[in-house]
Structure formats: structure tokens, C-alpha cells
Motif scaffolding. Structure first.
Motif, PDB file in Angstrom:
ATOM      1  N   ILE A  83      58.620  30.304  35.665  1.00 17.01           N
ATOM      2  CA  ILE A  83      57.442  29.592  36.401  1.00 17.01           C
ATOM      3  C   ILE A  83      56.698  30.733  36.988  1.00 17.01           C
ATOM      4  N   GLY A  84      55.284  30.049  37.024  1.00 15.91           N
ATOM      5  CA  GLY A  84      54.295  31.222  37.937  1.00 15.91           C
ATOM      6  C   GLY A  84      53.875  30.363  39.321  1.00 15.91           C
ATOM      7  N   VAL A  85      53.705  30.835  40.219  1.00 23.43           N
ATOM      8  CA  VAL A  85      53.572  30.211  41.725  1.00 23.43           C
ATOM      9  C   VAL A  85      52.247  31.028  42.050  1.00 23.43           C
ATOM     10  N   ALA A 115      52.792  47.117  28.313  1.00 19.04           N
ATOM     11  CA  ALA A 115      52.702  45.822  28.266  1.00 19.04           C
ATOM     12  C   ALA A 115      52.132  45.210  29.551  1.00 19.04           C
ATOM     13  N   LEU A 116      52.437  45.637  30.624  1.00 17.47           N
ATOM     14  CA  LEU A 116      51.972  45.489  31.867  1.00 17.47           C
ATOM     15  C   LEU A 116      50.508  45.556  32.031  1.00 17.47           C
ATOM     16  N   ASN A 117      50.252  46.940  31.677  1.00 20.07           N
ATOM     17  CA  ASN A 117      48.669  47.382  31.942  1.00 20.07           C
ATOM     18  C   ASN A 117      48.096  46.548  30.879  1.00 20.07           C
ATOM     19  N   ASN A 118      48.224  46.326  29.789  1.00 21.09           N
ATOM     20  CA  ASN A 118      47.712  45.678  28.780  1.00 21.09           C
ATOM     21  C   ASN A 118      47.476  44.113  29.242  1.00 21.09           C
ATOM     22  N   ARG A 119      48.269  43.601  29.753  1.00 21.48           N
ATOM     23  CA  ARG A 119      48.269  42.238  30.364  1.00 21.48           C
ATOM     24  C   ARG A 119      47.411  42.027  31.534  1.00 21.48           C
ATOM     25  N   ILE A 120      47.614  42.866  32.383  1.00 23.80           N
ATOM     26  CA  ILE A 120      46.609  43.160  33.582  1.00 23.80           C
ATOM     27  C   ILE A 120      45.198  43.111  33.177  1.00 23.80           C
ATOM     28  N   ASN A 121      44.759  44.065  32.077  1.00 23.14           N
ATOM     29  CA  ASN A 121      43.539  44.118  31.570  1.00 23.14           C
ATOM     30  C   ASN A 121      42.988  43.139  31.000  1.00 23.14           C
ATOM     31  N   PHE A 127      38.959  36.911  33.592  1.00 22.19           N
ATOM     32  CA  PHE A 127      38.689  36.293  34.950  1.00 22.19           C
ATOM     33  C   PHE A 127      37.229  36.970  35.404  1.00 22.19           C
ATOM     34  N   GLY A 128      36.638  37.634  34.550  1.00 25.05           N
ATOM     35  CA  GLY A 128      35.419  38.423  34.992  1.00 25.05           C
ATOM     36  C   GLY A 128      35.524  39.546  35.946  1.00 25.05           C
ATOM     37  N   LEU A 129      36.761  40.301  36.026  1.00 25.92           N
ATOM     38  CA  LEU A 129      36.979  41.232  37.255  1.00 25.92           C
ATOM     39  C   LEU A 129      37.226  42.425  36.782  1.00 25.92           C
ATOM     40  N   GLU A 130      37.033  42.983  35.513  1.00 33.52           N
ATOM     41  CA  GLU A 130      37.221  44.122  35.007  1.00 33.52           C
ATOM     42  C   GLU A 130      36.581  45.388  35.685  1.00 33.52           C
ATOM     43  N   SER A 131      35.406  45.125  35.672  1.00 30.01           N
ATOM     44  CA  SER A 131      34.592  46.122  36.418  1.00 30.01           C
ATOM     45  C   SER A 131      34.925  46.377  37.725  1.00 30.01           C
ATOM     46  N   HIS A 132      35.559  45.608  38.478  1.00 32.95           N
ATOM     47  CA  HIS A 132      36.125  45.571  40.035  1.00 32.95           C
ATOM     48  C   HIS A 132      37.617  45.846  40.113  1.00 32.95           C
ATOM     49  N   LYS A 133      38.400  46.569  38.947  1.00 33.69           N
ATOM     50  CA  LYS A 133      39.511  46.580  39.234  1.00 33.69           C
ATOM     51  C   LYS A 133      40.186  47.763  40.089  1.00 33.69           C
ATOM     52  N   HIS A 134      39.474  48.590  40.317  1.00 31.19           N
ATOM     53  CA  HIS A 134      39.638  49.804  41.092  1.00 31.19           C
ATOM     54  C   HIS A 134      39.104  49.754  42.420  1.00 31.19           C
ATOM     55  N   ILE A 148      42.096  36.712  41.791  1.00 25.17           N
ATOM     56  CA  ILE A 148      43.239  37.822  41.731  1.00 25.17           C
ATOM     57  C   ILE A 148      44.775  37.116  42.121  1.00 25.17           C
ATOM     58  N   ASN A 149      44.367  36.266  43.002  1.00 26.54           N
ATOM     59  CA  ASN A 149      45.599  35.375  43.342  1.00 26.54           C
ATOM     60  C   ASN A 149      46.288  34.736  41.966  1.00 26.54           C
ATOM     61  N   LEU A 150      45.296  34.135  41.452  1.00 29.11           N
ATOM     62  CA  LEU A 150      45.777  33.419  40.243  1.00 29.11           C
ATOM     63  C   LEU A 150      46.197  34.376  39.099  1.00 29.11           C
ATOM     64  N   ILE A 151      45.619  35.523  38.975  1.00 29.29           N
ATOM     65  CA  ILE A 151      46.166  36.281  37.749  1.00 29.29           C
ATOM     66  C   ILE A 151      47.474  36.722  38.117  1.00 29.29           C
ATOM     67  N   ALA A 152      47.793  36.782  39.337  1.00 28.75           N
ATOM     68  CA  ALA A 152      49.094  37.457  39.773  1.00 28.75           C
ATOM     69  C   ALA A 152      50.117  36.412  39.153  1.00 28.75           C
TER      70      ALA A 152
END
Length: 250
Positions: A83-85, A115-121, A127-134, A148-152
Motif C-alpha cells: 500500500i501507498g499512503v 533503482a531508487l534514483n531511477n524511480r525518483i527521477n 509530475f513536472g518537477l524534474e527541474s526543481h529536484k535540488h 512531492i507528497n504524492l510521489i512519496a
């Protein structure tokens, strides 16, 4: 061929200590695999309590709950990875960047390395946030924080995704992107359980809805069918008001 439901709730009851009135009152509900189920109702109807119970965050007094064929009472450890919450409150570290936040949540979910880094990217781009990731999350707009809350909650490809007011207080553009992306997540195989006060949004998003008041389901079904079979209601919002009344619920 009939598939096993994503969630089966039977005779669920919950009364908080010090209260005489139950928050959830003998509630039964079947949620099919692949559904987008909207739990709709006024403040205090029991929606968030139900979500908390299903996520294993709150105990219940009576009843049975099965999620992905696992018993919530005896197999919570097996359910958690499935599940995801996504809570209504923003559950992020404002002093950290988006990537830093997501790496923390990913590690909690057992993800690591490439695997985690690829999934984050992948999800930041989605969700249109790649240019704001840092950028530090504390400097994000409300809509960006919601994304970001949803991505988590999506990092580990959950079979069932719980969303509590995922578009509360955000701009129209962010809301549109989130809803379209949730439809895509659903098409990829995730069953979604969703609470909202926005009836127009629920009508557009949900494949099924359940109206809840005083801890009970008072009407459920496919949004279009419910409207068609109603007593003169032209929208889900009109039906909602007909079922729950216009009295304020503070």
C-alpha cells in the motif's frame, strides 16, 4: 472470471474513547481491483478514520478487513509493502530538497541505489518537477508540495494507494496535473481509495463512490448511475447535498 477484491470490509466498527457515538458504524464495503473509489461525506462523517484503519494506523473494535487477500488483523506486516499512503497534511522535511526527501522515504520503503534514483527521477519528470529536484521543499509552492507528497506514496509501485484530500488548497493547474496523473497510475494497475470534499472532482475521477455520514454508507455506486437514478439531481454535488443535507458540519 471474478477477481479477488482489492479491499473487503465487513461490519467495521470504531468508537473513540470517551465518545458514545461510533466514528464507524457497522460499515461494509467491497472495492474491486483497479477501481478508483471515492469516500465522500461531510466533516466528521468517518472518512479519515476509515482510511487510517485501512492503512493500519488506527485500531478498530469489530469487523474484518482484507487487503490484497491479507487480513488486516493478522497480516499487517505483509500488507504494508503493498500500500501507498498520501496524507492530507504535507509530510515532508522543508529544509531538505525534493530528492533528499524522496531518498529518505524510499529507504523507509526498502528501496535503494540505482533503482531508487531511477524511480525518483521518473516520478519527478512525470509530475513536472524534474527541474526543481535540488530546491529545498520549504521554498516550493503549495501545489509543488502536494505533488512531492504524492510521489512519496508512489515510489514502491503500490497495489493500493490511499489518498486523503490530495488536492486540498492548490491551484487549478496543479490539481489538473495530479488528477490526470492519478488516472495514469490507476491504468498501470493501482487501486485508488480517495477522500475529497470536491464533488465535481470526484465525479470526473472516480469509477465508484460511497457517500458516508455518521460512520455509515448511505449510498454507493458508479457516479453517473447514481446521478441518473437520483431524484432530480444533475450532478454528484446535488446528490451529495440531497443525501447529507445543507446544515453546516463544523
Amino acid at each position: 472470471m471474478q477477481t479477488t477484491p482489492a479491499i473487503e470490509i465487513k461490519d467495521l466498527c470504531k468508537t473513540y474513547k470517551g465518545n458514545d457515538v461510533p466514528a464507524v458504524d457497522h460499515l461494509s464495503l467491497t472495492i474491486p481491483q483497479g477501481a478508483i473509489m471515492g469516500l465522500l461525506g461531510p466533516n466528521g462523517a468517518g472518512k479519515t478514520t476509515i482510511i487510517h484503519i485501512l492503512c493500519g494506523l488506527r485500531s478498530f473494535d469489530k469487523g474484518d478487513v482484507t487487503i490484497c487477500s491479507c487480513s488486516l488483523r493478522s497480516q499487517l506486516k505483509a500488507i504494508r509493502p503493498l500500500i501507498g499512503v498520501v496524507p492530507q497534511d504535507i509530510a515532508l522535511y522543508p529544509a531538505l530538497t525534493a530528492c533528499e526527501n524522496l531518498k529518505i522515504f524510499g529507504s523507509i520503503l526498502g528501496l535503494k541505489g540505482a533503482a531508487l534514483n531511477n524511480r525518483i527521477n521518473e516520478l519527478l519528470s512525470f509530475f513536472g518537477l524534474e527541474s526543481h529536484k535540488h530546491r529545498r521543499v520549504g521554498n516550493y509552492s503549495g501545489g509543488m508540495k502536494r505533488r512531492i507528497n504524492l510521489i512519496a506514496g508512489l515510489l514502491h509501485h503500490p497495489k493500493v494507494l490511499f489518498l486523503d484530500e490530495p488536492t486540498a488548497g492548490i491551484d487549478v493547474q496543479s490539481k489538473h496535473l495530479i488528477l490526470e496523473n492519478l488516472k495514469a497510475v490507476n491504468r498501470e494497475g493501482s487501486t485508488i481509495i480517495y477522500t475529497s470534499h470536491y464533488m465535481e472532482e470526484a465525479e470526473a475521477l472516480c469509477t465508484q463512490v460511497a457517500f458516508i455520514d455518521e460512520g455509515k454508507i448511505i449510498r454507493q455506486g458508479v457516479p453517473g448511475e447514481l446521478i441518473r437514478l437520483s431524484d432530480g439531481c444533475a450532478s454528484l454535488e446535488a446528490l451529495y447535498l440531497q443525501l447529507t443535507g445543507k446544515k453546516l458540519r463544523d
